[in-house]
Design an enzyme around this catalytic site. Structure first.
Site, short mmCIF file in Angstrom:
data_model
loop_
_atom_site.label_atom_id
_atom_site.label_comp_id
_atom_site.label_asym_id
_atom_site.label_seq_id
_atom_site.Cartn_x
_atom_site.Cartn_y
_atom_site.Cartn_z
N ASP A 67 27.86 65.08 -22.20
CA ASP A 67 29.11 64.62 -22.82
C ASP A 67 29.06 63.14 -23.16
O ASP A 67 28.14 62.42 -22.74
CB ASP A 67 30.31 64.92 -21.90
CG ASP A 67 30.06 64.52 -20.45
OD1 ASP A 67 29.11 63.76 -20.18
OD2 ASP A 67 30.83 64.95 -19.58
N ASN A 136 38.83 68.04 -10.08
CA ASN A 136 39.68 69.14 -10.55
C ASN A 136 38.86 70.38 -10.95
O ASN A 136 39.39 71.30 -11.56
CB ASN A 136 40.54 68.67 -11.74
CG ASN A 136 39.69 68.27 -12.95
OD1 ASN A 136 38.46 68.32 -12.89
ND2 ASN A 136 40.34 67.88 -14.03
N HIS A 138 36.32 70.39 -13.06
CA HIS A 138 35.75 70.37 -14.41
C HIS A 138 34.22 70.26 -14.36
O HIS A 138 33.63 69.80 -13.37
CB HIS A 138 36.38 69.28 -15.29
CG HIS A 138 35.94 67.88 -15.02
ND1 HIS A 138 36.64 66.79 -15.47
CD2 HIS A 138 34.88 67.36 -14.36
CE1 HIS A 138 36.02 65.68 -15.10
NE2 HIS A 138 34.95 66.00 -14.42
N GLU A 143 37.87 70.69 -19.13
CA GLU A 143 38.97 70.51 -18.19
C GLU A 143 39.64 71.84 -17.86
O GLU A 143 39.61 72.77 -18.68
CB GLU A 143 40.01 69.56 -18.81
CG GLU A 143 39.48 68.16 -19.10
CD GLU A 143 39.34 67.29 -17.85
OE1 GLU A 143 39.00 67.80 -16.77
OE2 GLU A 143 39.57 66.07 -17.97
P1 PGA Z 1 31.31 61.74 -10.42
O1 PGA Z 1 31.86 62.58 -11.63
O2 PGA Z 1 29.88 62.13 -10.22
O3 PGA Z 1 31.45 60.30 -10.85
O4 PGA Z 1 32.16 62.07 -9.22
C1 PGA Z 1 31.59 63.94 -11.77
C2 PGA Z 1 32.51 64.56 -12.80
O5 PGA Z 1 33.62 64.08 -13.00
O6 PGA Z 1 32.10 65.55 -13.41
#
Ligand code: PGA
Length: 242
Positions: A67, A136, A138, A143
């Site tokens: 992404d 959450n 995702h 999302e």
């Molecule tokens: P993080 O993010 O590794 O910074 O916790 C992971 C995500 O939001 O997919």
């Protein structure tokens, strides 16, 4: 879904790096799917160390990032393009023309999503996809929702995701509102997937992803349907699994 609970974040990172290295050694033209965020930093550090100390070779490897934020130029320190260069791609012998990241500054975002999807189709399949997970549930920027989009698309970030990522931007108002992300269908076409989680903030999402129903309300739960998906999670992230 296979689950390996590690004693620490460092062990999680080492195991992930070893698996990536094994793929690259066995198949030098491996196609990798790669994440950004805090979680994979240890894995990238370990891969860079392996490159330096063991001469692990990436010259024929291709990488596709999951992404990118909409609107950030590649030299913005918060762009995922910048993240990948500073944490990984500049420190190993990957060829620049085999490193792919969606262009979040494309004038026609829908066309950029189609271009990226086609590129993955042409260069793929992705042999090994390394994923993180949001608090959450995702994956990438897919999302929680009542429906998931299968292919690469523009996603509006949830308030929770923008809050979680505010730590990188200094304030939530500076976090972009949209991102280009591969869809869950694109991700599920990978031959093998590993998902990393290394903090207690991820425990609830891991529990729902592993034990809950397969639902677009928890995009990571879709991974239950993948025939070769493994989680490397530390004991704090596994604390909800019982
Ligand atoms: P993080 O993010 O590794 O910074 O916790 C992971 C995500 O939001 O997919």
């Amino acid at each position: 879904m296979f689950i390996t609970v590690t004693r620490s974040y460092d062990e999680m990172s080492q195991r992930a790096a070893l698996l990536v290295a094994a793929h690259v050694i066995v198949k030098p033209d491996t196609v990798l799917g790669l994440p950004t965020g805090s979680t994979p930093l240890g894995m990238y550090r370990e891969l860079v160390r392996m490159r330096r100390e063991t001469n692990l070779g990436f010259s024929r490897v291709a990488t596709f990032n999951l992404d990118e934020y909409v609107g950030l130029p590649p030299d913005d320190p918060q762009s995922y393009d910048f993240f990948m260069r500073t944490n990984f791609t500049d420190h190993v012998n990957l060829r620049r023309d085999r490193v792919f990241i969606p262009d979040g500054r494309a004038r026609d975002l829908a066309a950029e999503c189609r271009r990226y999807e086609k590129l993955i189709e042409r260069r793929g399949p992705i042999d090994l996809f390394v994923l993180g997970i949001g608090q959450n549930g995702h994956i990438g920027f897919n999302e929680p929702s009542h429906a998931l989009q299968a292919e690469t698309h523009v996603e509006t970030l949830s308030a929770r995701t923008r809050r979680a990522n505010a730590r990188f931007f200094g304030s939530v108002s500076k976090v972009p509102r949209r991102a280009i992300t591969m869809g869950m269908g694109t991700i599920m076409k990978a031959r093998e997937i590993i998902l990393l989680a290394g903090s207690k903030e991820k425990a609830e999402a891991i529990k729902r992803a592993v034990k809950g129903p397969v639902t677009p309300a928890v995009p990571a739960s879709v991974l239950q349907l993948h025939p070769a998906c493994r989680m490397f999670i530390d004991s704090s992230a596994a604390s909800g699994l019982g």
